[in-house]
Design a protein around this motif. Structure first.
Motif, PDB file in Angstrom:
ATOM      1  N   PHE A   1       0.915  -1.521   0.191  1.00 36.36           N
ATOM      2  CA  PHE A   1      -0.112  -0.006   0.006  1.00 36.36           C
ATOM      3  C   PHE A   1       0.990   0.918   0.077  1.00 36.36           C
ATOM      4  N   PHE A   2       1.875   1.574   0.535  1.00 36.70           N
ATOM      5  CA  PHE A   2       2.239   2.360   1.383  1.00 36.70           C
ATOM      6  C   PHE A   2       3.791   2.876  -0.057  1.00 36.70           C
ATOM      7  N   GLN A   3       4.316   1.505   0.347  1.00 27.67           N
ATOM      8  CA  GLN A   3       6.181   1.250  -0.635  1.00 27.67           C
ATOM      9  C   GLN A   3       6.895   2.232  -0.392  1.00 27.67           C
ATOM     10  N   ARG A   4       7.124   2.023   0.892  1.00 22.53           N
ATOM     11  CA  ARG A   4       7.865   2.853   1.183  1.00 22.53           C
ATOM     12  C   ARG A   4       8.231   2.311   3.251  1.00 22.53           C
ATOM     13  N   TRP A   5       9.563   2.272   3.437  1.00 20.41           N
ATOM     14  CA  TRP A   5       9.502   1.071   4.621  1.00 20.41           C
ATOM     15  C   TRP A   5       9.233   2.302   5.321  1.00 20.41           C
ATOM     16  N   GLN A   6       9.757   3.619   5.690  1.00 22.98           N
ATOM     17  CA  GLN A   6       9.217   4.598   6.883  1.00 22.98           C
ATOM     18  C   GLN A   6       8.126   4.606   7.108  1.00 22.98           C
ATOM     19  N   TYR A   7       6.849   4.973   6.258  1.00 17.32           N
ATOM     20  CA  TYR A   7       5.732   4.012   6.861  1.00 17.32           C
ATOM     21  C   TYR A   7       5.129   2.985   7.335  1.00 17.32           C
ATOM     22  N   VAL A   8       5.737   1.922   6.865  1.00 16.24           N
ATOM     23  CA  VAL A   8       5.583   0.396   6.969  1.00 16.24           C
ATOM     24  C   VAL A   8       6.262   0.209   8.778  1.00 16.24           C
ATOM     25  N   LEU A   9       7.358   0.854   8.192  1.00 16.75           N
ATOM     26  CA  LEU A   9       8.000   1.126  10.536  1.00 16.75           C
ATOM     27  C   LEU A   9       7.193   1.614  11.307  1.00 16.75           C
ATOM     28  N   ILE A  10       6.249   3.185  10.658  1.00 13.44           N
ATOM     29  CA  ILE A  10       5.730   4.260  12.006  1.00 13.44           C
ATOM     30  C   ILE A  10       4.231   3.103  12.361  1.00 13.44           C
ATOM     31  N   VAL A  11       3.625   2.108  10.764  1.00 17.37           N
ATOM     32  CA  VAL A  11       2.463   1.504  11.251  1.00 17.37           C
ATOM     33  C   VAL A  11       2.534   0.562  12.089  1.00 17.37           C
ATOM     34  N   LEU A  12       3.858  -0.138  12.609  1.00 15.88           N
ATOM     35  CA  LEU A  12       3.592  -1.916  12.500  1.00 15.88           C
ATOM     36  C   LEU A  12       4.610  -1.684  13.724  1.00 15.88           C
ATOM     37  N   THR A  13       5.182  -1.127  14.126  1.00 17.55           N
ATOM     38  CA  THR A  13       6.323  -0.342  15.382  1.00 17.55           C
ATOM     39  C   THR A  13       5.295  -0.512  16.874  1.00 17.55           C
ATOM     40  N   PRO A  14       4.058   0.273  16.652  1.00 16.66           N
ATOM     41  CA  PRO A  14       3.475   0.361  17.748  1.00 16.66           C
ATOM     42  C   PRO A  14       2.582  -1.011  18.048  1.00 16.66           C
ATOM     43  N   ASN A  15       2.390  -2.176  16.751  1.00 16.34           N
ATOM     44  CA  ASN A  15       1.516  -3.241  16.989  1.00 16.34           C
ATOM     45  C   ASN A  15       2.838  -4.448  17.612  1.00 16.34           C
ATOM     46  N   ALA A  16       3.940  -4.153  17.342  1.00 18.31           N
ATOM     47  CA  ALA A  16       4.871  -4.507  17.982  1.00 18.31           C
ATOM     48  C   ALA A  16       4.602  -4.559  19.859  1.00 18.31           C
ATOM     49  N   LEU A  17       5.101  -3.264  19.859  1.00 16.96           N
ATOM     50  CA  LEU A  17       5.157  -2.420  20.994  1.00 16.96           C
ATOM     51  C   LEU A  17       3.687  -2.908  21.802  1.00 16.96           C
ATOM     52  N   ALA A  18       2.575  -3.104  21.099  1.00 16.18           N
ATOM     53  CA  ALA A  18       1.418  -3.957  21.736  1.00 16.18           C
ATOM     54  C   ALA A  18       1.196  -4.697  22.428  1.00 16.18           C
ATOM     55  N   VAL A  19       1.502  -5.838  21.390  1.00 13.95           N
ATOM     56  CA  VAL A  19       1.847  -6.251  21.303  1.00 13.95           C
ATOM     57  C   VAL A  19       2.560  -7.650  23.176  1.00 13.95           C
ATOM     58  N   LEU A  20       3.665  -6.808  22.672  1.00 10.49           N
ATOM     59  CA  LEU A  20       4.514  -7.616  23.742  1.00 10.49           C
ATOM     60  C   LEU A  20       4.534  -6.607  25.327  1.00 10.49           C
ATOM     61  N   CYS A  21       3.042  -5.363  25.206  1.00  9.25           N
ATOM     62  CA  CYS A  21       2.980  -4.907  26.170  1.00  9.25           C
ATOM     63  C   CYS A  21       1.938  -5.827  26.782  1.00  9.25           C
ATOM     64  N   THR A  22       1.204  -6.281  25.751  1.00  4.87           N
ATOM     65  CA  THR A  22       0.232  -6.943  26.275  1.00  4.87           C
ATOM     66  C   THR A  22       0.376  -8.424  26.909  1.00  4.87           C
ATOM     67  N   LEU A  23       1.329  -9.132  26.265  1.00  5.56           N
ATOM     68  CA  LEU A  23       2.035 -10.075  27.092  1.00  5.56           C
ATOM     69  C   LEU A  23       2.311 -10.274  28.165  1.00  5.56           C
ATOM     70  N   GLY A  24       3.091  -8.847  28.285  1.00  3.44           N
ATOM     71  CA  GLY A  24       4.011  -8.883  29.223  1.00  3.44           C
ATOM     72  C   GLY A  24       3.003  -8.546  30.687  1.00  3.44           C
ATOM     73  N   LEU A  25       1.025  -7.882  30.202  1.00  2.00           N
ATOM     74  CA  LEU A  25       0.825  -7.360  31.090  1.00  2.00           C
ATOM     75  C   LEU A  25       0.512  -8.756  32.097  1.00  2.00           C
ATOM     76  N   MET A  26       0.135  -9.445  30.563  1.00  2.00           N
ATOM     77  CA  MET A  26      -0.236 -11.097  31.255  1.00  2.00           C
ATOM     78  C   MET A  26       0.597 -11.981  32.370  1.00  2.00           C
ATOM     79  N   GLY A  27       1.277 -11.680  31.833  1.00  2.00           N
ATOM     80  CA  GLY A  27       2.499 -12.639  32.836  1.00  2.00           C
ATOM     81  C   GLY A  27       3.023 -11.581  33.999  1.00  2.00           C
TER      82      GLY A  27
END
Length: 772
Positions: free
Chosen positions: A245-271
């Motif tokens: 969709f974006f064909q720019r690594w900057q946009y891909v990184l901006i979109v997906l970094t919060p996703n990775a952090l959200a998964v990380l923090c959710t799993l951490g909270l569960m633990g």
């Protein structure tokens, strides 16, 4: 610039703070991520097989009481020995060796098989094995085989004829609770599986196993596998589609970094809080990806569009935060409310799921609204600060073209749209109210493993994998009222045997029937001293104040099983009247699961209705318009009831995951509605006409909604690879609801808005003029 921040009461401005000091804010996020990593190290896995039933009800307390007083069938492994040829002396001897060696295996307390059955010796009345150690030959052996195939102590209880003399034997292998507690049930079952493979080598007998411990082990393995697959597949698909969709690594990184952090923090909270991963909790990870990706994409899409329009990076970020941020906050609040509504049920597992999903939603919101402005401020300047006017990729141009054409057609054909939508809503609602609660053990365990396969084998040949229990209790020591106890147990045994669906009734009364007369005549206390512990403890509690009568039942649906439970409740009340010194409680996994399934699914339905009502009120308050709230309800009801229609057509019914999936998907569907209405509200606040506002909302928000739906559905498609049926059902329901939600938001909702305005203008035109 006109701000719509009042929608979220200014909560979205956290993004402006993050943009002003991106490095400091990322450092703070990094600290939370480090804490989350520690929490992940504390994560544990759970099977959740019985957690669905856990509650504060008296039915569950009765079940827990049985588990405390008697060796629990949750630790019974059913070993099935299948004979490839008709049963003969050699096969019997090999099976006896397997029985003996199995009893010596690590973690095994005792084994019950047809070699455990005793009978009276006609010569002296003593108790001897029904299958003698020295097997007879000739006609005597044929009579022995005939007894094994027809005697009620063996037939369809411990041995079952299959075809042409071939059969299968059942060895009930009780695991040692101390070993299980010390080394974990999974390790014990895996060790037992290795032992069975060694025992069957060279024996010519196929050995397989099922039962609650095996089911739990397979669920644990499937849970770990699903967790890994969902995370990897979800991120991989999101990366591919985002780059397309974006064909720019900057946009891909901006979109997906919060996703990775959200998964990380959710799993951490569960633990950190002790929430265990299980097949239901695993679905929270795709949900976190869905929520964070959807909101993140709306923000990044807005930033990119403003950069293409010539704004600076800071101006583009500020515009996105103030114009899109309120919708992100509002959508997170409404989604969290939908998740939290699951706590209205009294199932502990679903309550924990609801609260955890709600917490994950807010974690995702904070990370998306803060991390994206930070990353955009760092990665999009200065040489990336301005985008060419035609910066759209082929993929995004196609989506824009589709939404442009759709907006034009909607303004011309909104009447047809409304009629078709109304018909689908009515038909879907009628189908939904006819859905029946469903629950079976085999519907919640991995269907590719031996546990499910051989649970069906036991249902077919050995009476059933589930148990119905009749708990008989007294304030007195049962050994002091031995005669009354014998009579009460015999009456309870007869009551259980008279229920046609119950098979293989087991009790101390049955044991006495096969003992020598002089031993059977002994008082209960003396009788218990002569019996092996593994036998007596199954029927009489250690404190001598409770006795148990058990029966097998097939794994049938909740409604018919609950009918059996109610009939047994009537018999229990009749037994109480004839034996007033005792109390009688109908319990067991079969009875409990049926009642709890119906009650819990009903309460989940009520929770879904409550969530819809709360979201309706919230939308009305925040948009300051009852009409907007009602119109949003039309779009979201469309998604829910049409999905319900699919459940009806495909005969899926209302399972736990069906209603949970609908509730979760409703929360996600509201996200799309909020973003659409937010854009519509902004256009109307700017003085645009209804038709123009609707067209702009479809053209501006529609492409993002379509893209997020594509990514979300693609990510949730990973759930279809699971071996666990509820996980697949949950994923399919969420996917269907989200697709219908997209249709509801870009077709049904615009049509409803235009129809409402047309009706209102017609009524205003017909209203008589004020004579003054």
């Amino acid at each position: 610039m006109r701000s719509s921040g009042s929608l979220a009461l200014g909560a979205e401005r956290i993004g402006l703070l993050a943009m002003a000091a991106p490095l400091h804010w990322l450092f703070i996020i990094g600290l939370f991520a480090a804490t989350a990593l520690f929490g992940i190290s504390q994560l544990k896995t759970d099977d959740a097989l019985t957690d669905l039933l856990r509650s504060d009800t008296h039915e569950y307390r009765d079940y827990e009481r049985v588990q405390r007083l008697f060796p629990t069938d949750e630790l019974d492994v059913y070993v099935i020995a299948e004979f490839p040829t008709p049963l003969d002396a050699d096969g019997l001897e090999k099976l006896r060796d397997i029985h003996f060696d199995l009893g010596l295996a690590d973690g095994v307390s005792n084994v019950i098989s047809m070699f455990s059955v005793h009978q009276r010796d006609p010569a002296d009345g003593s108790s001897v094995p029904a299958i003698p150690e020295d097997l007879p030959t000739g006609d005597a052996f044929e009579r022995l085989l005939k007894m094994i195939g027809s005697d009620k102590r063996f037939a369809n209880r411990l041995y079952a004829e299959k075809s042409e003399g071939r059969g299968s034997a059942l060895l009930i292998t009780a695991l040692d609770p101390e070993v299980v507690e010390r080394s974990d049930v999974e390790n014990v079952v895996l060790g037992l599986d290795e032992e069975l493979r060694a025992l069957q080598d060279g024996s010519g007998i196929k050995l397989s196993m099922t039962g609650a411990p095996v089911m739990k082990t397979e669920l644990l393995a499937a849970s770990r596998r699903d967790s890994a697959v969902f995370n990897v597949a979800g991120f991989a698909l999101a990366i591919v589609i985002c780059f397309a969709f974006f064909q720019r690594w900057q946009y891909v990184l901006i979109v997906l970094t919060p996703n990775a952090l959200a998964v990380l923090c959710t799993l951490g909270l569960m633990g950190l809080v002790g929430v265990r991963l299980n097949p239901m909790m695993n679905t929270i990870i795709p949900l976190v990806l869905v929520i964070s990706f959807a909101n993140g994409l709306h923000l990044v899409f807005s930033i990119r569009r403003q950069l293409a329009n010539g704004q600076s990076v800071n101006e583009a970020i500020e515009h996105a935060v103030l114009m899109v941020g309120p919708a992100c906050v509002l959508s997170a609040v409404t989604t969290a409310i939908a998740f939290a509504s699951l706590a209205l049920t009294d199932s502990k597992l679903i309550q924990v799921f609801g609260f955890t999903a709600a917490a994950a939603t807010f974690i995702s919101l904070i990370l998306v609204t803060s991390a994206i402005p930070c990353l955009a401020a760092l990665l999009l300047r200065p040489k990336h600060g301005r985008e060419p006017a035609r910066n759209l990729t082929h993929f995004s141009e196609k989506l824009d073209g589709v939404c442009g054409a759709l907006s034009r057609r909607l303004t011309r054909h909104y009447l047809v749209t409304c009629i078709v939508s109304a018909l689908l809503i009515v038909v879907g609602a009628i189908a939904y109210v006819q859905l029946d609660p469903r629950y079976k053990i085999q519907d919640i365990i991995p269907d590719g493993g031996q546990a499910a396969q051989y649970a069906g084998h036991i249902d077919k040949h050995f009476g059933g994998v589930k148990s119905v229990l009749l708990l008989i209790t007294s304030d007195k020591d049962l050994t002091e009222i031995s005669a009354q106890t014998y009579r009460a147990v015999a009456a309870a045994d007869a009551a259980m045997s008279s229920q046609p669906e119950l098979r293989n009734v087991r009790s101390i009364h049955q044991v006495r029937e096969n003992l020598p007369k002089e031993e059977a005549a002994k008082p209960l206390g003396e009788l218990l001293e002569t019996l092996p512990d593994n036998l007596s403890q199954r029927y009489v509690s250690a404190d001598r104040k409770a006795v148990l009568v058990a029966a097998s039942v097939q794994d049938i649906e909740a409604r018919p099983m609950n009918r059996i439970r109610k009939e047994m409740d009537k018999k229990a009340r009749a037994l109480k009247e004839s034996h007033p010194e005792f109390t009688f409680h109908v319990t067991g996994l079969a009875a409990l699961s049926a009642e709890r399934a119906i009650d819990t699914i009903s309460s989940l339905n009520a929770g879904l209705l409550t969530a819809i009502g709360i979201v309706l009120v919230l939308m009305g308050l925040l948009f300051r318009s009852l009409q907007v709230a009602l119109l949003s309800l039309v779009a979201n009801l469309f998604a829910v009831v049409v999905t319900g229609l699919c459940l009806f057509v495909f005969d899926i019914g209302l399972q736990y995951v069906s209603v949970v999936g609908l509730t979760v998907a409703f929360g996600l569907a509201v996200d799309d509605t909020v973003h659409f209405l937010n854009r519509y509200w902004q256009e109307r606040s700017g003085g645009k006409t209804e038709e123009h506002a609707v067209r702009m909302a479809v053209e501006r928000v529609g492409p993002v909604l379509m893209l997020t739906t594509i990514v979300i559905v693609a990510g949730l498609a990973a759930t279809l690879t699971s071996d666990v049926p509820p996980t697949r059902t949950f994923g399919a329901i969420c996917m269907a609801t989200l697709v219908f939600a997209l249709i509801g938001d870009v077709i049904v909702l615009p049509g409803a808005i235009l129809m409402y305005q047309k009706i209102r203008s017609r009524l205003a035109w017909k209203r008589p003029a004020d004579p003054t």
